[in-house]
Design a protein around this motif. Structure first.
Motif, mmCIF file in Angstrom:
data_model
loop_
_atom_site.group_PDB
_atom_site.id
_atom_site.type_symbol
_atom_site.label_atom_id
_atom_site.label_comp_id
_atom_site.label_asym_id
_atom_site.label_seq_id
_atom_site.Cartn_x
_atom_site.Cartn_y
_atom_site.Cartn_z
ATOM 1 N N GLU A 88 1.169 -0.846 -0.016
ATOM 2 C CA GLU A 88 0.050 -0.308 -0.064
ATOM 3 C C GLU A 88 0.766 1.583 -0.367
ATOM 4 O O GLU A 88 1.760 0.854 0.422
ATOM 5 N N TYR A 89 0.227 2.035 -0.606
ATOM 6 C CA TYR A 89 1.130 3.434 -1.266
ATOM 7 C C TYR A 89 0.885 4.878 -0.445
ATOM 8 O O TYR A 89 -0.763 5.234 -0.643
ATOM 9 N N SER A 90 1.121 6.092 -0.219
ATOM 10 C CA SER A 90 0.856 7.166 0.521
ATOM 11 C C SER A 90 1.434 7.952 -0.447
ATOM 12 O O SER A 90 0.320 8.627 -1.062
ATOM 13 N N ASP A 91 2.385 8.459 0.044
ATOM 14 C CA ASP A 91 2.850 9.228 -1.011
ATOM 15 C C ASP A 91 3.980 8.695 -1.773
ATOM 16 O O ASP A 91 4.761 8.133 -1.558
ATOM 17 N N TYR A 110 -5.713 3.921 -7.875
ATOM 18 C CA TYR A 110 -4.663 4.361 -6.573
ATOM 19 C C TYR A 110 -5.245 4.955 -5.142
ATOM 20 O O TYR A 110 -6.254 5.206 -5.662
ATOM 21 N N PHE A 111 -4.462 4.684 -3.810
ATOM 22 C CA PHE A 111 -5.962 5.077 -2.406
ATOM 23 C C PHE A 111 -6.978 3.943 -2.700
ATOM 24 O O PHE A 111 -8.097 4.214 -2.470
ATOM 25 N N LYS A 225 -3.791 5.642 2.890
ATOM 26 C CA LYS A 225 -2.815 4.995 1.962
ATOM 27 C C LYS A 225 -3.942 4.334 1.102
ATOM 28 O O LYS A 225 -4.872 3.374 1.790
ATOM 29 N N SER A 246 8.732 6.120 -3.516
ATOM 30 C CA SER A 246 8.430 6.415 -2.435
ATOM 31 C C SER A 246 8.177 8.069 -1.939
ATOM 32 O O SER A 246 10.041 8.474 -2.164
#
Length: 247
Positions: A88-91, A110-111, A225, A246
């Protein structure tokens, strides 16, 4: 002799500089900057089916360095199913190449958060639209072209874009830092927005995402995220060079 050696070295240097980077690889500089491949060009490592612990048994193929969803019946996430990253990813800064077939529809989300119950269609998330604008009817739906290639699907249209012809490769990019998000297409920024802003929420309220199902676990598109998703929309679309950094 020294002159010949120098000439040979110069030729080798120029040749290396002109040689295009092999697909699904990272340069030494990219590795130093923290880029990571999400698709290695050979396996489905790092991916699984949405709402599943396994990769789809059919429909998605890896061949000649391409990750391809095969054509079926044009339906959304029904024939073979979407795939998501295990992480999972955020920034992040995400880039990817995509190649459409005539009349094709797909998308990169995404998200993405997999809340229960599983939705009838695609898992919920913000979508970078991937579409043949000339041949697929979705391009004329929505508002102000917000379902065309490069757009934030059903929310914000891509502006000033230049997509390559069907059958050729395009490069998409999504940059997310804090609440600020940008979409890029072929090296040009085509939109930006602030997740969770008053303007963003107004756009959601005017879209299909105003439905209660999309907001049952928090406001749509505002998860802290989430996974990256590639969509099965019943058409053949290929991907390569999927990489992320990231931020």
């Amino acid at each position: 002799m020294k002159h010949l050696i120098f000439t040979a070295l110069l030729f080798t240097t120029l040749l290396a500089a002109e040689t295009p980077q092999a697909p699904n690889t990272l340069t030494a500089q990219e590795k130093k900057e923290g880029w990571k491949l999400l698709f290695d060009g050979k396996t489905t490592n790092g991916w699984r089916g949405a709402y599943s612990d396994k990769f789809p048994a059919k429909g998605w193929t890896v061949d000649n360095g391409l990750l391809t969803i095969q054509k079926s019946d044009g339906s959304e996430s029904q024939s073979f199913g979407d795939i998501v990253t295990e992480g999972e990813y955020s920034d992040f800064d995400l880039t990817f190449d995509f190649r459409l077939t005539e009349g094709a529809n797909s998308g990169l989300k995404y998200f993405v958060v997999e809340h229960s119950p599983k939705p009838k269609g695609s898992a919920f998330g913000l979508e970078y639209q991937i579409l043949d604008d000339d041949k697929h009817p979705d391009a004329k739906m929505g508002r102000n072209g917000n379902r065309t290639v490069g757009s934030l699907y059903d929310l914000i249209p891509a502006s000033g874009k230049k997509a390559n012809p069907i059958g050729q490769w395009n490069t998409g990019r999504v940059v997310s830092k804090g609440k600020h998000v940008e979409h890029w297409l072929n090296g040009k920024q085509v939109l930006d927005y602030e997740r969770g802003s008053e303007k963003f929420r107004e756009l959601v309220a005017q879209s299909k995402y105003k439905a209660p199902d999309y907001n049952a676990h928090g406001r749509f598109g505002e998860a802290p995220k989430g996974h990256i998703l590639l969509q099965d929309h019943g058409d053949q679309v290929s991907y390569r060079n999927i990489k992320i950094k990231s931020l």
